[in-house]
Design a protein around this motif. Sequence first.
Motif, PDB file in Angstrom:
ATOM      1  N   LYS A   1       1.474 -67.661 -11.297  1.00  0.00           N
ATOM      2  CA  LYS A   1       1.103 -66.570 -12.201  1.00  0.00           C
ATOM      3  C   LYS A   1      -0.333 -66.693 -12.694  1.00  0.00           C
ATOM      4  N   VAL A   2      -0.886 -67.919 -12.633  1.00  0.00           N
ATOM      5  CA  VAL A   2      -2.270 -68.141 -13.056  1.00  0.00           C
ATOM      6  C   VAL A   2      -3.237 -67.273 -12.241  1.00  0.00           C
ATOM      7  N   LEU A   3      -2.932 -67.083 -10.963  1.00  0.00           N
ATOM      8  CA  LEU A   3      -3.822 -66.285 -10.119  1.00  0.00           C
ATOM      9  C   LEU A   3      -3.857 -64.831 -10.583  1.00  0.00           C
ATOM     10  N   GLU A   4      -2.723 -64.290 -11.002  1.00  0.00           N
ATOM     11  CA  GLU A   4      -2.700 -62.924 -11.514  1.00  0.00           C
ATOM     12  C   GLU A   4      -3.415 -62.841 -12.858  1.00  0.00           C
ATOM     13  N   GLN A   5      -3.232 -63.837 -13.699  1.00  0.00           N
ATOM     14  CA  GLN A   5      -3.935 -63.869 -14.977  1.00  0.00           C
ATOM     15  C   GLN A   5      -5.441 -63.958 -14.763  1.00  0.00           C
ATOM     16  N   ALA A   6      -5.836 -64.700 -13.732  1.00  0.00           N
ATOM     17  CA  ALA A   6      -7.258 -64.838 -13.437  1.00  0.00           C
ATOM     18  C   ALA A   6      -7.863 -63.516 -12.982  1.00  0.00           C
ATOM     19  N   ARG A   7      -7.094 -62.719 -12.274  1.00  0.00           N
ATOM     20  CA  ARG A   7      -7.597 -61.398 -11.840  1.00  0.00           C
ATOM     21  C   ARG A   7      -7.996 -60.568 -13.055  1.00  0.00           C
ATOM     22  N   GLU A   8      -7.193 -60.635 -14.081  1.00  0.00           N
ATOM     23  CA  GLU A   8      -7.494 -59.876 -15.285  1.00  0.00           C
ATOM     24  C   GLU A   8      -8.652 -60.502 -16.051  1.00  0.00           C
ATOM     25  N   ALA A   9      -8.635 -61.828 -16.170  1.00  0.00           N
ATOM     26  CA  ALA A   9      -9.678 -62.510 -16.943  1.00  0.00           C
ATOM     27  C   ALA A   9     -11.049 -62.363 -16.302  1.00  0.00           C
ATOM     28  N   PHE A  10     -11.090 -62.268 -14.974  1.00  0.00           N
ATOM     29  CA  PHE A  10     -12.368 -62.205 -14.262  1.00  0.00           C
ATOM     30  C   PHE A  10     -12.598 -60.840 -13.625  1.00  0.00           C
ATOM     31  N   ALA A  11     -12.069 -59.800 -14.250  1.00  0.00           N
ATOM     32  CA  ALA A  11     -12.170 -58.445 -13.684  1.00  0.00           C
ATOM     33  C   ALA A  11     -13.617 -58.009 -13.484  1.00  0.00           C
ATOM     34  N   VAL A  12     -14.528 -58.430 -14.351  1.00  0.00           N
ATOM     35  CA  VAL A  12     -15.930 -58.007 -14.240  1.00  0.00           C
ATOM     36  C   VAL A  12     -16.818 -59.183 -13.833  1.00  0.00           C
ATOM     37  N   ALA A  13     -16.215 -60.208 -13.278  1.00  0.00           N
ATOM     38  CA  ALA A  13     -16.983 -61.384 -12.849  1.00  0.00           C
ATOM     39  C   ALA A  13     -17.744 -61.091 -11.562  1.00  0.00           C
ATOM     40  N   PRO A  14     -18.698 -61.926 -11.199  1.00  0.00           N
ATOM     41  CA  PRO A  14     -19.399 -61.767  -9.916  1.00  0.00           C
ATOM     42  C   PRO A  14     -18.416 -61.716  -8.752  1.00  0.00           C
ATOM     43  N   ALA A  15     -18.823 -61.063  -7.680  1.00  0.00           N
ATOM     44  CA  ALA A  15     -17.941 -60.879  -6.526  1.00  0.00           C
ATOM     45  C   ALA A  15     -17.454 -62.208  -5.955  1.00  0.00           C
ATOM     46  N   ALA A  16     -18.264 -63.258  -6.065  1.00  0.00           N
ATOM     47  CA  ALA A  16     -17.885 -64.554  -5.513  1.00  0.00           C
ATOM     48  C   ALA A  16     -16.628 -65.117  -6.187  1.00  0.00           C
ATOM     49  N   VAL A  17     -16.418 -64.756  -7.467  1.00  0.00           N
ATOM     50  CA  VAL A  17     -15.224 -65.217  -8.169  1.00  0.00           C
ATOM     51  C   VAL A  17     -13.985 -64.570  -7.563  1.00  0.00           C
ATOM     52  N   GLY A  18     -14.057 -63.275  -7.300  1.00  0.00           N
ATOM     53  CA  GLY A  18     -12.938 -62.586  -6.663  1.00  0.00           C
ATOM     54  C   GLY A  18     -12.648 -63.138  -5.285  1.00  0.00           C
ATOM     55  N   ALA A  19     -13.715 -63.482  -4.534  1.00  0.00           N
ATOM     56  CA  ALA A  19     -13.530 -64.064  -3.206  1.00  0.00           C
ATOM     57  C   ALA A  19     -12.827 -65.417  -3.294  1.00  0.00           C
ATOM     58  N   ALA A  20     -13.181 -66.215  -4.317  1.00  0.00           N
ATOM     59  CA  ALA A  20     -12.537 -67.511  -4.506  1.00  0.00           C
ATOM     60  C   ALA A  20     -11.057 -67.334  -4.829  1.00  0.00           C
TER      61      ALA A  20
END
Length: 391
Positions: free
Chosen positions: A226-245
């Motif tokens: 579930k941490v991965l889904e929480q991270a999607r929300e927490a890093f919604a406006v983060a740099p693209a590299a965060v989403g790729a990670a």
Amino acid sequence: MTIADRWLLPDGMDEVLPPQASRMEELRRALLNLYHCWGYDQVMPPTAEFLDSLLTGTGSDLALQTFKLTDQLTGRMMGVSADVTPQVARMDAHSLKRQGPVRLCYCTNVLRATADQHQSGRSPVQVGVELFGHAGIEADLEILHLALASLAAAGAEEIHLALGHIGIYRSLVEAAGLEGDAERALFEALELKSPGELAERVAQSVEDPALAEMFLALGRLHGGAKVLEQAREAFAVAPAAVGAALDQLRALHQGVLASHPEVALYFDLGELRGYAYHTGMMFAAYVPGYGQALAKGGRYDDTGRAFGRARPATGYSMDLKLLAGLSPTEPPDDGIWAPAEGEGLHSAVVALRAKGVRVVQALPGQRTGPVEHHCDRELVFRNGHWQAVAL
């Protein structure tokens, strides 16, 4: 020095006695055979190298762990290997120079001047694999699968696999423009897992409110899938590299579950161990009863750049001493006890040993017998020839 002092060993140094030594050798053969079946070629790095080679790239953090000495031939400083990974990276970049993916494995003694809480001692027997020349998620998955197969071969049960990705923290640091003391202070707060310390450092160093909240989120984003889904929300406006990670972690999660559904997966997006050389996914494998990871690894791209050939790289290492402790070390009684002498006895013993049978021959006047030497049979002369009979 008293007689009692002569047998003392330095702190962190240990000797391996029977039957543990036999268990370690059995496991070493099993692991190297496993790696051979996966296409990994064995290498044997030297015990010591010149420091400017040994502490390059992934070895830069090993300076305090490296025993240093002067080469009597050249006068240059040398170091005793404290970690095989940088040596294997040098082999791939400089010695082998192969094209395409290169798979290498090793099992060798290393020596460390210091030991921290994540290490088992100062004289581990390091065994592991490195995969060079492929930057895709497929290489990382292969490494994870092989690490889990290695632990299974060693008898590990109830494996807990912790996954992280150093690229998330690196991307946030770059976006916030952090460097020097400010970045080090934030790094130390995350390493300490202290929410209060982290909040204080973020308030001091990160001006952008959105980025500040993302750094704070790093400290609490750990747990199950579930941490991965929480991270999607927490890093919604983060740099693209965060989403790729995060995409990579999701793919690794699915890949591990598909082949090893019994493994418990844990994610820690604020884990920064190995920050100086890891460039992507990181992992550590644990089992109940052991306070330290049995296998550690991850991606460390471009390590070979210092040797003139930058290459993607991923791999892991383990301590054979720790692994050998996962299974009972008492060997089975599987030998044949032979008397000290007898007509035709020598030929019978030679023939048995040629077939790979363990034969322990008594010495004249010996008081110990087959039980003490783990023999479950003995050679007796019957019907004109020597034959093994059960005890």
